[in-house]
Design an enzyme around this catalytic site. Structure first.
Site, short mmCIF file in Angstrom:
data_model
loop_
_atom_site.label_atom_id
_atom_site.label_comp_id
_atom_site.label_asym_id
_atom_site.label_seq_id
_atom_site.Cartn_x
_atom_site.Cartn_y
_atom_site.Cartn_z
N CYS A 79 0.83 -1.21 0.00
CA CYS A 79 0.00 0.00 0.00
C CYS A 79 0.87 1.26 0.00
O CYS A 79 1.50 1.57 -1.00
CB CYS A 79 -0.97 -0.05 1.18
SG CYS A 79 -2.38 1.06 0.99
N HIS A 167 -3.78 -5.52 0.85
CA HIS A 167 -3.21 -5.95 2.13
C HIS A 167 -3.27 -7.48 2.25
O HIS A 167 -4.33 -8.04 2.54
CB HIS A 167 -3.97 -5.30 3.29
CG HIS A 167 -3.67 -3.85 3.45
ND1 HIS A 167 -2.65 -3.38 4.23
CD2 HIS A 167 -4.27 -2.76 2.89
CE1 HIS A 167 -2.62 -2.05 4.16
NE2 HIS A 167 -3.59 -1.65 3.36
N GLU A 169 -2.02 -9.25 4.59
CA GLU A 169 -1.99 -9.66 5.99
C GLU A 169 -3.37 -9.82 6.61
O GLU A 169 -3.51 -10.44 7.67
CB GLU A 169 -1.15 -8.68 6.82
CG GLU A 169 -1.76 -7.29 7.01
CD GLU A 169 -1.44 -6.31 5.89
OE1 GLU A 169 -1.52 -5.09 6.13
OE2 GLU A 169 -1.11 -6.77 4.78
#
Length: 509
Positions: A79, A167, A169
């Site tokens: 990002c 993202h 994660e």
């Protein structure tokens, strides 16, 4: 030394989740501020750049010098990190026409790219950014796209430097673990050797070397964090560990006696101290949450200091601080925002003159539980729900009194024992009861009542950084509510909290 993945934090609340995902691959990682990180050494196998609440176009936004990193070790930028690399090397980053937040799908994937090997075209990813990369520098190439984001992923030619605008994660990115494994294991060539066994072996050795024959004092709480801390120190220094368990009058019902008994079975040298009245006195007239926390913390330090001085030649204070405590209390690992103060974070007054040792301060709660299981500690301790350091003091909204504690202890005992009897305790990450500063009208028999309201709280989580409210069975809630109202004098209404974190926190204060 253990091989390391270095995570540079630009202030994203997701940074800690990146660390968790890497550790789930049995690879050790460290989080450092973007502007204060160690130089590249043979032990650093790769670097991950986090997201950020900033825009790369903002004045004063994070702008680190990455010249010592790019091209030297593999880099995964996420990002903000990806946008910063693209912009700093001649690309074009502009505000998105529409803020790109939420679910998207990778319509194009370069399946030959080592970062994306094994990922499925069309797989869901999670976007969270206000800017987008419009044009890449000349030596960059696109490796992934969505319907709305042309450059969802890139690689710098002839470098193991990658950028993604989603993202990996977060759980919403369905194949994020595949991407992270590709980076950490296949691109960075990490051996996946960081396990509970290796952590215990390394930690005990380091504690033994660091502490030598010094005496250490530890304040036990009955929770898994301080208990695992005690177990590690006991193995490292044996009889030189002195434990103190303070009854602050804000513990759960029967907790002081049962916890002391469990510690004796662990072979620990523990002294129990009854200081209930002293804590109630310090809390008199205080209603504001932070002031209550500080009063409880200050009183604990006073009591603990007095007890510690009775042990001759103590040099160290051990604390069961874990990583979320540190992150939520202050920005020690980058510009993430402070949420609340913690009882065991922030140091000690000068008069205590003790050095600090915190063996668990880089671990998340579930990692601590794994360490406890490896140490073969009692399941009742390992599985114990998180309980705040200030105890029921921050679950009683408003001023704390002995009578309010009595009411909440009785309510909480019915609730927690009910969860255990129903087989729900281990299915919930944390549960507790809150006494509200509200009185409501009720009817008991032929009498009108005007009594207290209590809220029941139960959440599911893995680390406390985020949490969803637990959907407990209606019949269980009905049974517990009836039992509380019938058996606890002073309560005539029970409500259930159905808010998640974020936007709410787990505790009410």
């Amino acid at each position: 030394m253990e091989e390391v993945i270095l995570i540079l934090d630009f202030g994203s609340q997701y940074t800690q989740l990146i660390a968790r995902r890497v550790r789930e691959l049995n690879v050790y990682c460290e989080i450092h501020p973007f502007d204060n990180y160690p130089g590249i050494s043979p032990f650093i196998k790769g670097v991950i750049l986090s997201g950020s609440p900033y825009s790369v176009r903002d004045t004063g936004s994070p702008a680190p010098d990455l010249s010592g990193i790019l091209g030297r070790v593999p880099v995964l930028s996420i990002c903000y990190g990806a946008q910063y690399i693209a912009l700093s090397m001649g690309g074009d980053v502009m505000p998105s026409a529409i803020r790109e937040y939420g679910r998207a799908h990778l319509d194009f994937i370069d399946r030959a790219n080592p970062l994306l090997t094994g990922m499925t075209q069309g797989c869901q990813v999670w976007m969270s950014h206000g800017d987008t990369i419009r044009e890449l520098p000349v030596n960059f190439r696109t490796i992934a796209s969505t319907a709305d984001v042309k450059v969802a992923g890139f690689q710098i030619a002839e470098q193991d430097t990658f950028g993604i605008q989603f993202h990996p994660e977060v759980y919403h990115t369905e194949e994020g673990t595949i991407l992270l494994r590709n980076f950490v294991v296949d691109i960075c060539h990490c051996a996946q050797s960081w396990t509970p066994a290796s952590f215990v072996e390394t930690t005990i050795r380091e504690l033994s070397d660091r502490l030598g024959h010094d005496k250490v004092v530890l304040g036990l709480s009955g929770g898994v964090d301080s208990s695992v801390t005690a177990a590690l120190l006991h193995r490292a220094i044996g009889k030189n560990l002195h434990c103190i368990f303070v009854d602050n009058g804000l513990l759960r019902k029967y907790e002081f006696e049962t916890v002391l008994d469990s510690y004796k079975h662990m072979g620990l040298n523990v002294k129990g101290v009854d200081a209930k009245d002293r804590f109630y006195s310090s809390l008199k007239g205080i209603s504001e949450p932070e002031q209550k926390r500080k009063a409880i913390g200050r009183t604990f330090i006073e009591v603990f200091d007095e007890e510690a001085h009775q042990i001759r030649d103590v040099v160290w204070l051990a604390q069961g601080t874990i990583y979320p405590d540190v992150i939520e209390s202050k920005s020690v690992k980058g510009p993430s925002s402070t949420i609340k103060s913690h009882h065991n974070v922030g140091g000690l007054p000068d008069f205590m003159k003790l050095k600090i040792v915190e063996p668990l301060n880089t671990l998340f709660k579930d990692e601590v539980r794994k360490i406890g299981a490896f140490l073969e500690m009692e399941p009742a301790i390992i599985r114990r729900h998180p309980f705040p350091g200030p105890g029921l003091g921050i679950r009683i909204l408003g001023e704390v009194t002995a009578e309010k504690v009595r009411i909440l202890q009785d309510v909480d005992h019915i609730y927690i024992e009910g969860l255990k009897e129903a087989g729900l305790y281990d299915k919930v990450w944390q549960a507790g009861s809150i006494l509200l500063p509200i009185h409501t009208v009720g009817v008991m028999g032929d009498e009108r009542t005007y009594e207290n309201v209590v809220a029941l709280r139960a959440v599911n989580s893995t680390d406390g950084m985020t949490a969803d409210w637990s959907q407990l069975p209606y019949d269980f809630l009905a049974r517990i509510s009836s039992k509380i109202i019938n058996q606890v004098k002073g309560v005539n209404r029970v409500v259930y909290d159905i808010s998640s974190k974020p936007p709410a926190t787990i505790e009410w204060e």
